[in-house]
Enzyme design. Structure first.
Site, PDB file in Angstrom:
ATOM      1  N   ASP A 163       0.825  -1.206   0.000  1.00  0.00           N
ATOM      2  CA  ASP A 163       0.000   0.000   0.000  1.00  0.00           C
ATOM      3  C   ASP A 163       0.861   1.258   0.000  1.00  0.00           C
ATOM      4  O   ASP A 163       0.562   2.237  -0.696  1.00  0.00           O
ATOM      5  CB  ASP A 163      -0.917   0.018   1.226  1.00  0.00           C
ATOM      6  CG  ASP A 163      -2.133  -0.877   1.073  1.00  0.00           C
ATOM      7  OD1 ASP A 163      -2.441  -1.283  -0.062  1.00  0.00           O
ATOM      8  OD2 ASP A 163      -2.784  -1.168   2.100  1.00  0.00           O
ATOM      9  N   HIS A 184      -3.116   4.436   4.451  1.00  0.00           N
ATOM     10  CA  HIS A 184      -3.264   5.298   3.290  1.00  0.00           C
ATOM     11  C   HIS A 184      -3.218   6.778   3.665  1.00  0.00           C
ATOM     12  O   HIS A 184      -2.536   7.581   3.022  1.00  0.00           O
ATOM     13  CB  HIS A 184      -4.589   5.004   2.582  1.00  0.00           C
ATOM     14  CG  HIS A 184      -4.687   3.619   2.032  1.00  0.00           C
ATOM     15  ND1 HIS A 184      -3.794   3.118   1.113  1.00  0.00           N
ATOM     16  CD2 HIS A 184      -5.583   2.628   2.261  1.00  0.00           C
ATOM     17  CE1 HIS A 184      -4.130   1.875   0.815  1.00  0.00           C
ATOM     18  NE2 HIS A 184      -5.216   1.555   1.498  1.00  0.00           N
TER      19      HIS A 184
END
Length: 313
Positions: A241, A264
């Site tokens: 990610d 994120h």
């Protein structure tokens, strides 16, 4: 060592599946693009296109959401962006028929396999890099993310810490290369906790999550009958990610990224902090020897500082 020439795919590839948050069918077609095109998303139900960059980010809580000022949003782009960055693919056109990139099996492995199957080709244009010159750090209540100078390419050092006994404290560190990405990060799947499901559903998330695309954990352990792909698959997925989120800098980075208990939102906050401080980075361009482009792999060499401009800088 850093790639010298910009690259793109040798042919188009297509994927179909379900959106992990929307729960709706989703199809995407990824095609070659010219040098300096970058990674551009195009919703087939709109004439608008959006480039994957800092200025297009409209959300980064449980997934990365891109949208320009006028067009519709494209969500859950992080695994695909990670694959572009991990395999050193600079230019591609991504056409999608809905609001979300299909989650597939929850990893980037299928994207990587398809890209390798059609091949990656060089252009005749020099590759540009975002070179970090000084530390940039963002702290949260429980963790931090930090970019520091690193001339040997792009390195990730990711640490997570979960109370669940199947995860605990895990750390992954590596200097990224296509080989490292394929071996260590691309197969690592997203994960979630059964205890969070009802809250996520009420908020409109995880409507398409299942044991086929998510490592699911309950109070006793892992619910997936096939188990884990790595003993530390959880932190490897967080590293995956991070690679995708940091690609929103708009150019491949020459930097070391460290994070503790990140996600994120924190990853993007670090990108935003870097690009908000013009003294924290410079744009460098690789020196391209005079020779014909080669098919199948990117050349390598030293990136040197020259006048070069990222699309939104």
């Amino acid at each position: 060592m850093n790639a010298v020439r910009q690259t793109t795919l040798a042919d188009s590839v297509a994927f179909s599946g379900v959106g992990v948050h929307s729960g709706k069918p989703a199809s995407v077609r990824i095609s070659p693009a010219a040098a300096d095109h970058g990674i551009v998303f195009h919703r087939s139900d709109s004439a608008q296109q959006v480039r994957a960059c800092r200025g297009a980010v409209r959300g980064s809580d449980l997934a990365t959401v891109l949208r320009d000022e006028a067009g519709p949003a494209v969500s859950t782009v992080e695994h695909l962006l990670a694959c572009f960055a991990g395999l050193a693919i600079d230019n591609a056109h991504v056409e999608i028929d809905g609001p979300e990139v299909p989650i597939l099996d929850g990893s980037a492995e299928a994207f990587a396999a398809a890209f390798d199957q059609v091949g990656i080709i060089e252009t005749d244009r020099a590759r540009r890099y975002l070179k970090v010159l000084k530390p940039v750090r963002v702290e949260t209540e429980n963790g931090f993310g930090e970019l520091v100078p690193y001339d040997a390419g792009f390195r990730v050092e990711i640490e997570i810490d979960f109370a669940h006994e199947m995860i605990g404290r895990q750390r992954y560190a590596a200097t990224l290369s296509p080989e490292v990405f394929r071996r260590d990060l691309a197969p690592a799947r997203t994960f979630g906790f059964v205890s969070d499901v009802e809250r996520l559903w009420q908020a409109g998330y995880a409507l398409g999550a299942s044991l086929e695309n998510t490592i699911c954990l309950d109070d006793t352990g892992i619910m997936n009958t096939d188990g884990l792909r790595y003993a530390d698959e959880f932190v490897r997925h967080k590293a995956l990610d991070a690679v995708g989120d940091l690609a929103l800098g708009g150019l491949p980075m020459m930097a070391r990224y460290r994070s503790y208990r990140g996600g994120h939102k924190l990853n993007f906050a670090v990108v935003d902090a870097l690009l908000s401080d013009r003294s924290a980075y410079e744009l460098v361009e690789a020196h391209v020897p005079a020779r014909r482009p080669l098919r199948g792999h990117a050349g390598f060499g030293i990136a040197v500082a020259v006048p070069a401009y990222a699309p939104e800088l």
